[in-house]
Design a protein around this motif. Structure first.
Motif, PDB file in Angstrom:
ATOM      1  N   TYR A  64       0.698  -1.202   0.162  1.00 42.41           N
ATOM      2  CA  TYR A  64       0.120  -0.074  -0.056  1.00 42.41           C
ATOM      3  C   TYR A  64       0.878   1.006  -0.038  1.00 42.41           C
ATOM      4  O   TYR A  64       2.123   1.288   0.525  1.00 42.41           O
ATOM      5  N   ASP A  65       0.381   2.313  -0.514  1.00 43.86           N
ATOM      6  CA  ASP A  65       0.904   3.609  -0.384  1.00 43.86           C
ATOM      7  C   ASP A  65       1.282   3.937   1.086  1.00 43.86           C
ATOM      8  O   ASP A  65       0.361   3.518   1.890  1.00 43.86           O
ATOM      9  N   ARG A  66       2.606   4.376   1.384  1.00 44.61           N
ATOM     10  CA  ARG A  66       3.045   4.730   2.440  1.00 44.61           C
ATOM     11  C   ARG A  66       3.511   3.490   3.524  1.00 44.61           C
ATOM     12  O   ARG A  66       3.686   3.774   4.656  1.00 44.61           O
ATOM     13  N   ASP A  67       3.631   2.595   2.668  1.00 47.75           N
ATOM     14  CA  ASP A  67       4.315   1.329   3.468  1.00 47.75           C
ATOM     15  C   ASP A  67       5.720   1.630   3.533  1.00 47.75           C
ATOM     16  O   ASP A  67       6.380   2.515   2.649  1.00 47.75           O
ATOM     17  N   ARG A  73      18.037  -1.499   2.016  1.00 46.14           N
ATOM     18  CA  ARG A  73      17.754  -0.240   2.583  1.00 46.14           C
ATOM     19  C   ARG A  73      16.235   0.104   2.588  1.00 46.14           C
ATOM     20  O   ARG A  73      15.675  -0.454   2.064  1.00 46.14           O
ATOM     21  N   ARG A  74      16.030   0.885   3.522  1.00 43.39           N
ATOM     22  CA  ARG A  74      14.643   1.296   3.509  1.00 43.39           C
ATOM     23  C   ARG A  74      14.253   2.279   3.195  1.00 43.39           C
ATOM     24  O   ARG A  74      14.703   3.105   2.898  1.00 43.39           O
ATOM     25  N   PHE A  75      12.886   2.012   2.525  1.00 47.79           N
ATOM     26  CA  PHE A  75      12.396   3.020   1.777  1.00 47.79           C
ATOM     27  C   PHE A  75      10.676   3.254   2.270  1.00 47.79           C
ATOM     28  O   PHE A  75      10.057   2.325   2.616  1.00 47.79           O
ATOM     29  N   GLN A  76      10.106   4.383   1.975  1.00 50.49           N
ATOM     30  CA  GLN A  76       8.782   4.590   2.089  1.00 50.49           C
ATOM     31  C   GLN A  76       8.089   4.481   0.482  1.00 50.49           C
ATOM     32  O   GLN A  76       8.682   5.166  -0.402  1.00 50.49           O
ATOM     33  N   VAL A  77       6.970   3.721   0.472  1.00 45.63           N
ATOM     34  CA  VAL A  77       6.308   3.730  -1.056  1.00 45.63           C
ATOM     35  C   VAL A  77       5.329   4.876  -0.990  1.00 45.63           C
ATOM     36  O   VAL A  77       4.658   5.080  -0.177  1.00 45.63           O
ATOM     37  N   GLU A  78       5.505   5.671  -2.239  1.00 46.93           N
ATOM     38  CA  GLU A  78       4.815   6.663  -2.383  1.00 46.93           C
ATOM     39  C   GLU A  78       4.244   6.672  -3.969  1.00 46.93           C
ATOM     40  O   GLU A  78       5.184   6.372  -4.734  1.00 46.93           O
ATOM     41  N   PHE A  79       2.989   7.336  -3.932  1.00 50.67           N
ATOM     42  CA  PHE A  79       2.674   7.449  -5.606  1.00 50.67           C
ATOM     43  C   PHE A  79       3.364   8.900  -6.029  1.00 50.67           C
ATOM     44  O   PHE A  79       3.160   9.940  -5.563  1.00 50.67           O
TER      45      PHE A  79
END
Length: 126
Positions: A64-67, A73-79
């Protein structure tokens, strides 16, 4: 075609606890939101509505968006509207992918989201 799903994130006004609920468009159209769950009441504050990206991580977990996505390496998922898709973003706001680094969802794990686990991104910066 994948079903459109939305993750709702609520904060309880009294305790501050975070509650998440997942619904398909069909479920939302079927009945009034207040009848779906007690979180659709005055006791809770809606924090966010996040769309299912249509992608799954290497364990089959829906993204989901914002997962928070971990690929070493860690990332935030964004549209990203300009690119019409979901991309990993570093905590500094920069895109986590470059021309020579194209990551596929099945390469990483969804380890949380920015509402329940904001410390996961903070820890990645240290």
């Amino acid at each position: 075609m994948e079903i459109i799903k939305i993750r709702y994130t609520f904060r309880h006004k009294g305790s501050g606890n975070i509650e998440m609920k997942w619904y398909s468009i069909g479920q939302l159209e079927e009945r009034a939101a207040a009848k779906l769950s007690p979180v659709f009441s005055d006791e809770y504050e809606l924090i966010s509505r996040d769309l299912f990206t249509g992608l799954k991580d290497k364990n089959g977990r829906m993204i989901y968006d914002r997962d928070i996505w971990d690929i070493g390496r860690r990332f935030q998922v964004e549209f990203e509207e300009d690119r019409c898709g979901y991309f990993p973003f570093a905590n500094d706001g920069g895109c986590g992918c470059c021309a020579d680094e194209v990551y596929q969802p099945y390469e990483g794990d969804i380890i949380g989201n920015i509402y329940e686990n904001p410390n996961l991104l903070e820890a990645a910066e240290e």
